[in-house]
Design an enzyme around this catalytic site. Sequence first.
Site, PDB file in Angstrom:
ATOM      1  N   GLY A 198      13.609  50.971  35.364  1.00  0.00           N
ATOM      2  CA  GLY A 198      12.645  50.471  34.726  1.00  0.00           C
ATOM      3  C   GLY A 198      12.920  47.950  34.422  1.00  0.00           C
TER       4      GLY A 198
ATOM      5  N   LYS B  82      12.202  47.388  26.241  1.00  0.00           N
ATOM      6  CA  LYS B  82      11.959  47.813  27.270  1.00  0.00           C
ATOM      7  C   LYS B  82      10.850  49.207  27.618  1.00  0.00           C
ATOM      8  CE  LYS B  82      15.141  51.840  28.360  1.00  0.00           C
ATOM      9  NZ  LYS B  82      16.553  53.039  28.501  1.00  0.00           N
TER      10      LYS B  82
ATOM     11  N   VAL C  21      13.484  45.249  30.969  1.00  0.00           N
ATOM     12  CA  VAL C  21      14.023  44.560  29.672  1.00  0.00           C
ATOM     13  C   VAL C  21      13.456  43.736  29.021  1.00  0.00           C
ATOM     14  CG1 VAL C  21      15.680  44.624  27.615  1.00  0.00           C
ATOM     15  CG2 VAL C  21      16.153  46.204  29.334  1.00  0.00           C
TER      16      VAL C  21
ATOM     17  N   ASP D 155      24.911  58.633  30.629  1.00  0.00           N
ATOM     18  CA  ASP D 155      24.752  56.931  31.572  1.00  0.00           C
ATOM     19  C   ASP D 155      25.722  55.750  31.183  1.00  0.00           C
ATOM     20  OD1 ASP D 155      23.791  55.228  34.023  1.00  0.00           O
ATOM     21  OD2 ASP D 155      22.032  55.391  33.813  1.00  0.00           O
TER      22      ASP D 155
END
Length: 750
Positions: free
Chosen positions: A429, A445, A431, A542
């Site tokens: 997405g 975010k 930020v 991640d």
Amino acid sequence: MGFHSMLVQLTWVGVILSFMAAAAAATAFPLALPNCTDRCGDVKIPYPFGITEGCFLNGTRDFFINCSNSSGQPQPLTGNLTVTNISIQGQIEIMMFKAEDCYNYTNGMSWNKTTAKLKIPSFTISVIENKFVAVGCDTYAFLIGNLNDQQFSIGCLSQCQNIRNVASGSCSGIGCCQLDIPEGLKNVSLITYSFENHTQVWNFNPCSFAFVIRKDKFNFYSDYLTSLQGNETLPMVLDWAIGNETCKVAQNKPNYICGANTICIDLNPINGPGYHCECKKGYLGNPYLKDGCQEIDECKETNICTDKQICVNRPGYYECLCIKGYHLESAVCVSDQSSLAIHLAVGISIIGLLILLLGCSSIYWGLKKRKLIKLKEKFFQQNGGLLLKQQLSNHQKSMETTKIFTTEELKKATNNYDESSVLGQGSYGTVYRGVLPDKTMVAIKKSKIGDQSQIGQFINEMIVLTQINHRNVVKLFGCCLETEVPLLVYEFITNGTLSNHVHDKSLSSLLSWEKRLKIATEIAGALAYLHSSTSISIIHRDVKTMNILLDDNYTSKVADFGASRLVPLDQTELNTLVQGTLGYLDPEYMQTSQLTEKSDVYSFGVVMAELLTGKKALSFDRPEIDRNLAISFMTAIKEDRLFQILENHIVNEDNIKQLKEFANLAKSCLSLRGEDRPSMKEVAMELERLRSMGKHPLGNIDVCAKKTECFLSASSHSFNIDVGTGCSTSTTAEYDSIEDHLLKHVEDGR
Ligand SMILES: *[C@@H]1O[C@H](CO)[C@@H](O)[C@H](O)[C@H]1NC(C)=O
Ligand SMILES: *[C@@H]1O[C@H](CO)[C@@H](O)[C@H](O)[C@H]1NC(C)=O
Ligand SMILES: *[C@@H]1O[C@H](CO)[C@@H](O)[C@H](O)[C@H]1NC(C)=O
Ligand SMILES: *[C@@H]1O[C@H](CO)[C@@H](O)[C@H](O)[C@H]1NC(C)=O
Ligand SMILES: *[C@@H]1O[C@H](CO)[C@@H](O)[C@H](O)[C@H]1NC(C)=O
Ligand SMILES: *[C@@H]1O[C@H](CO)[C@@H](O)[C@H](O)[C@H]1NC(C)=O
Ligand SMILES: *[C@@H]1O[C@H](CO)[C@@H](O)[C@H](O)[C@H]1NC(C)=O
Ligand SMILES: *[C@@H]1O[C@H](CO)[C@@H](O)[C@H](O)[C@H]1NC(C)=O
Ligand SMILES: *[C@@H]1O[C@H](CO)[C@@H](O)[C@H](O)[C@H]1NC(C)=O
Ligand SMILES: *[C@@H]1O[C@H](CO)[C@@H](O)[C@H](O)[C@H]1NC(C)=O
Ligand SMILES: *[C@@H]1O[C@H](CO)[C@@H](O)[C@H](O)[C@H]1NC(C)=O
Ligand SMILES: *[C@@H]1O[C@H](CO)[C@@H](O)[C@H](O)[C@H]1NC(C)=O
């Protein structure tokens, strides 16, 4: 709105955020106040210095430069000393008189004795740039000055009988003596004397000399014993600063002079108070002028981005965006062709949507507007707002800091999601940078797709994250649930990503081995805490250098829990869709889809390898066998080639052992089988041990081990949270965009 941003995401998927290090742009910015001359002869005169009344800083004459014409050529003078260079960084180079004491052979009388005085009250002698030197073979000399209103003197002595003993090139006591200058001296004077009126050495050295000189402009030659008589003045460097107060005090006063887009820097406290101004990163100009610091258009420099990218200039920094048809994967722009099928599907659904939308939107425009408010409420409920509210009231005390933001608040904070406030963009997405009404900087975010089935998880995760108060985990301030996708509001971390610091040439040279080890230790501690110290285990999923943020003190913060999963403690593995970043992805997890904490350990191993080698985790610029850093790193260790692949500047004699042990630890983290990898807690303890080894080379292991335990327990706060209740909502519907919601809602309403 949602539709538009989706289109944008399709074409501009990847963004690399980079900061400019040292700008090499030409100096086209104004140096002096308006209508003031900014040079005298060849010397540039930047404000606060000036050559006419009203052009230099008020309140002191130290910044007045007398541009005298007396010798025909304009010559800048401060007092009676010639100025040769003024730097905005706080130094001024002048030609300073020397002290001298000369004798007449025939009668042994002193015929020329001068002392040298420096009378610029608020400037100090630069300790770094200068040396105090005495030259002569029958000589002793003093440098006298004031330090904190007390008198100090240092001295130099040199005696020799024969010029043959005087060696050119070395100023080490025979014919020439040099000393470092104590910090912060003001009101300096130089004076020199002789023992025997030079009677023994008159034939090759009739005079004694004493002077302060720029180190890099002084090299001793034996003929200076006579020839220095011809150099009436010699170059030296002074430090200048504004006022006699610290930044903190000065900033609240009307005469604070740092302009827009600057930072204030205290002079070394020993040098006495006073401050400097400096342009912020990404700005250039004279920081002492009101609007002196101008934004640099970094994109004007050629080759700043790679060939598949275009450069976009932003206030204070720049971004490299992938060109049309490419998107970002592991910091490399990859052709969309490679994932054509997915995009085709998305593309078709978008075209379908577009047609539908065009048809319907004109008819239902009026209706939509009326229902928008209801819609917001619906999203709030769909996004688990009620659930969250309930949870919040259950955990009232600990949740004090968590806030539910409204759409309007966040719109205002980001200037209506203006492009200039975009901090980064990726597959997850976008930020945005935002400023809350109380002036707190935040990062907001906005995820890409609101997966309804994940909402319960999302709420839980949010509650967990707001409870985590670990100094190395980015703090979550709150969220907004009134939009289709929940928005998360995080603390803003100032110094960019670790990836940027490791891979940007100019930044990586500043990232010393100690800093790297500190960062690794902090991240390992944070991950260990997430894995084991909380009542439910959190797997980050991640871990990569792009998800590690640094603040101005190089304190690291783990960020981006977008992919993270909660694992109840009685469950050690979880079946999930394989997700993560190529180059960091645990090969075992890739094969089995079984997610365990050891997947984070593997990814962390890649981060360690990156810190050691400075290479990217995956780079298509490298030959095929070297593309994957984890693999090439393991090969190098096996072949005992560690020292060939290390980042050169981090290696020194003292840290070889540390480097080796660090590399071995990385190696075990990168083991193919998860069970062969150490736990994150073990990694954190080992790193902590390595760090204390660096600090106390002789310190024994027992002490270190104890320290590690303290470190770990200190960071495990008590933490109680009920996971079960969060998962009760299960909605199966999946939506692609806000318009989809709108349509459905409108149809329902009919
Ligand atoms: C600079 O000089 C010009 C012409 O002499 C004058 O019009 C202008 O007002 C001056 N600006 C300032 C800031 O003094
Ligand atoms: C210095 O002070 C005088 C009067 O106090 C004022 O007119 C002048 O503008 C000031 N100069 C600067 C550069 O601030
Ligand atoms: C500037 O220097 C010249 C030559 O040394 C001197 O005559 C003059 O008085 C000085 N001007 C001021 C304002 O100090
Ligand atoms: C210096 O001398 C030059 C020519 O000799 C003259 O044009 C200039 O105005 C003088 N500058 C000053 C500050 O006196
Ligand atoms: C320069 O100025 C200093 C202090 O004002 C004075 O002591 C010295 O004699 C002067 N030197 C010359 C050569 O004018
Ligand atoms: C003046 O100093 C600056 C920085 O210290 C340096 O870059 C520059 O080359 C110097 N200029 C001259 C004419 O020496
Ligand atoms: C040295 O002294 C002699 C005798 O007193 C004198 O004639 C001569 O001029 C002096 N030399 C210098 C350089 O002062
Ligand atoms: C050195 O010279 C001073 C006068 O300048 C004189 O008084 C003294 O006696 C001399 N000393 C020697 C050792 O010649
Ligand atoms: C003494 O030395 C100074 C500086 O080196 C020089 O300017 C002056 O002319 C000298 N005096 C004599 C009498 O030689
Ligand atoms: C500067 O130093 C001299 C001695 O070299 C001393 O007499 C004088 O008082 C000092 N001035 C200040 C302002 O400290
Ligand atoms: C002294 O002056 C000469 C000639 O001007 C110059 O070449 C030499 O570098 C100067 N010496 C020092 C130490 O600056
Ligand atoms: C600081 O500077 C101001 C003005 O320049 C002066 O009045 C004050 O006495 C100074 N304070 C100290 C501690 O030097």
